[in-house]
Design a protein around this motif. Structure first.
Motif, PDB file in Angstrom:
ATOM      1  N   TYR A   1       6.873   4.086  68.989  1.00 48.40           N
ATOM      2  CA  TYR A   1       6.541   2.700  68.690  1.00 48.40           C
ATOM      3  C   TYR A   1       5.263   2.535  67.855  1.00 48.40           C
ATOM      4  O   TYR A   1       5.227   1.687  66.954  1.00 48.40           O
TER       5      TYR A   1
ATOM      6  N   ASP B   1       5.487  -0.577  62.314  1.00 48.90           N
ATOM      7  CA  ASP B   1       4.645  -1.774  62.234  1.00 48.90           C
ATOM      8  C   ASP B   1       5.461  -3.050  62.088  1.00 48.90           C
ATOM      9  O   ASP B   1       4.907  -4.124  61.855  1.00 48.90           O
ATOM     10  N   GLU B   2       6.771  -2.944  62.229  1.00 50.82           N
ATOM     11  CA  GLU B   2       7.647  -4.103  62.191  1.00 50.82           C
ATOM     12  C   GLU B   2       8.374  -4.222  63.532  1.00 50.82           C
ATOM     13  O   GLU B   2       8.522  -3.245  64.256  1.00 50.82           O
ATOM     14  N   ASP B   3       8.822  -5.432  63.856  1.00 52.90           N
ATOM     15  CA  ASP B   3       9.622  -5.622  65.065  1.00 52.90           C
ATOM     16  C   ASP B   3      10.451  -6.885  64.913  1.00 52.90           C
ATOM     17  O   ASP B   3      10.259  -7.656  63.972  1.00 52.90           O
TER      18      ASP B   3
ATOM     19  N   GLY C   1      11.163  -2.997  69.648  1.00 58.69           N
ATOM     20  CA  GLY C   1      10.725  -3.433  70.960  1.00 58.69           C
ATOM     21  C   GLY C   1      11.807  -3.605  71.996  1.00 58.69           C
ATOM     22  O   GLY C   1      11.529  -3.526  73.200  1.00 58.69           O
TER      23      GLY C   1
ATOM     24  N   ARG D   1       4.591  -7.586  68.160  1.00 58.82           N
ATOM     25  CA  ARG D   1       4.494  -6.261  68.767  1.00 58.82           C
ATOM     26  C   ARG D   1       4.213  -6.328  70.265  1.00 58.82           C
ATOM     27  O   ARG D   1       3.404  -7.130  70.737  1.00 58.82           O
TER      28      ARG D   1
END
Length: 423
Positions: A351, A355-357, A327, A363
């Motif tokens: 993006y 599925d991770e940030d 992100g 998200r």
């Protein structure tokens, strides 16, 4: 504003996050994507952040740059650039490569970009303004992104973790289903397919299926220069009627210049116009009509604005390239894209495949395919410490230190050479 504020510390944290088995001209994505998270701290306790490439060579480069950043004012961007240009060993002229971000000839631009964004984040915090205001102010309140489709396998070799929810994406029907899912979740209003994987007739069939499933929606195909000039010319009549632009089908500026004579479509690139030297040659050859910028290897947000000015001067279209990212990079892209009046096309983004940030709040949301430009000071995002620690642990455990899609593909097909162009 305290003009005595100085940079006192730089922290670089490598992270790894799950990346799907996405196919491309170079092979297939490894199960873990690498990024580096920068934290630039000042004498008054503020921390500016950024995200960039996380391979071993980039981590070493960033570490080498640290002594030249310490002691600077967060506003001393020109001095930072001068110091890094003087300290980084000059490499050979920019090389033709499938992945410009991994080209060592762009080390100076990559390092400048990495520290520039973090310093702009600090500037915004100090003056109480979002980065977009430091770039001249927004010309749009949100930035449009495109659905970025990939041919993909259902799961990674060796099953390092549970398969993703996207499933296999090989047939035209599966590619259409992938597009429907992505548009349903994110609201994208244009579609790009990463090609250069299968025989051109199959990829053209997929584009035709998308054209029929989404009538009137702008479509793009990117074979990543894995088609020969002859193949690219032969495919042009079929694609002319259904594409928005034709991205990097064949290698080299000369090849693209010849192809331009045989298609009604504007040719786009993130491969053959990746520096101002190549930009100048492109103007001379009249090869490419749409440039896909990428602040990570163009030299930062201000360099991207300079590129946009040049595109406007020479009547070239402008969009943005993407790599697997989190992100922070998405937000940096959004700030500069919001400040560019002549952004002609929706930007690329990987993006949805992640599925991770590591940003606080999780998200970043998309509304009708767009990301809203933050009004908070700086980049408008902060690091989630627990998430950063988790992704750093994944980096330590995954064993990957340099992305190698070709070697990963050989786990599926030992005869794979990665020769380009192959079709």
């Amino acid at each position: 504003m305290n003009r005595d504020v100085r940079i006192t510390q730089v922290r670089i944290t490598p992270v790894a996050f799950r990346d799907g088995p996405l196919l491309n001209a170079a092979g297939i994505h490894e199960p873990w994507a690498l990024r580096a998270i920068l934290e630039v701290e000042t004498s008054d306790g503020r921390v500016g952040i950024n995200e960039t490439y996380g391979d071993a060579s980039m981590l070493s480069l960033l570490e080498d740059c640290k002594p030249h950043i310490l002691g600077l004012s967060p506003f001393a961007l020109n001095r930072m650039e001068d110091r890094l240009r003087a300290s980084i060993r000059r490499e050979q002229a920019p090389a033709y490569t499938l992945a410009p971000g991994s080209d060592p000839s762009r080390n100076t631009a990559k390092a400048i970009s990495a520290y520039e964004v973090a310093m702009l984040d600090l500037q915004g915090q100090i003056v109480g303004a979002p980065v977009v205001d430091l770039l001249g102010g927004p010309v749009r309140s949100s930035v449009a992104y495109s659905a970025y489709l990939f041919f993909k396998y259902a799961e990674h070799h060796g099953q390092p973790y549970e398969p993703d929810a996207w499933g296999e994406g090989i047939s035209p029907q599966q590619i259409v289903a992938q597009a429907r899912r992505m548009i349903s979740q994110y609201g994208f209003q244009s579609i790009k397919l990463k090609g250069g994987v299968f025989e051109p007739k199959h990829e053209i069939a997929c584009m035709r299926a998308l054209h029929e499933a989404f009538p009137g929606m702008p479509l793009r195909l990117d074979p990543n220069a894995n088609w020969s000039l002859a193949t690219s010319i032969a495919a042009a009549p079929e694609l002319d009627a259904i594409l928005e632009y034709y991205e990097d089908p064949c290698p080299g500026l000369d090849g693209m210049a010849e192809l331009a004579k045989h298609t009604r479509l504007p040719l786009a690139t993130n491969m053959v116009v990746t520096s101002m030297e190549e930009f100048k040659r492109n103007v001379q050859t009249q090869s490419v009509k749409v440039v896909l910028s990428d602040h990570h290897y163009w030299g930062g947000l201000r360099a991207t604005q300079q590129l946009a000015h040049m595109c406007r001067l020479w009547d070239l279209g402008l969009s943005m390239h993407s790599n697997s990212h989190l992100g922070i990079s998405l937000m940096a892209m959004t700030h500069v894209a919001a400040a560019v009046p002549n952004l002609s096309y929706a930007c690329d983004t990987h993006y949805p495949w992640q599925d991770e940030d590591i940003v606080v709040g999780g998200r970043i949301p998309f509304v009708e395919g767009s990301v809203r430009v933050p009004s908070a000071p700086g980049l408008g995002v902060q690091i989630d410490r627990d998430a950063l620690a988790k992704l750093h642990d994944q980096y330590l455990a995954c064993g990957i230190r340099q992305r190698d899609d070709r070697a990963q593909m050989r786990k599926y097909d030992p005869s794979f050479t990665g020769a380009c162009p192959r079709f």
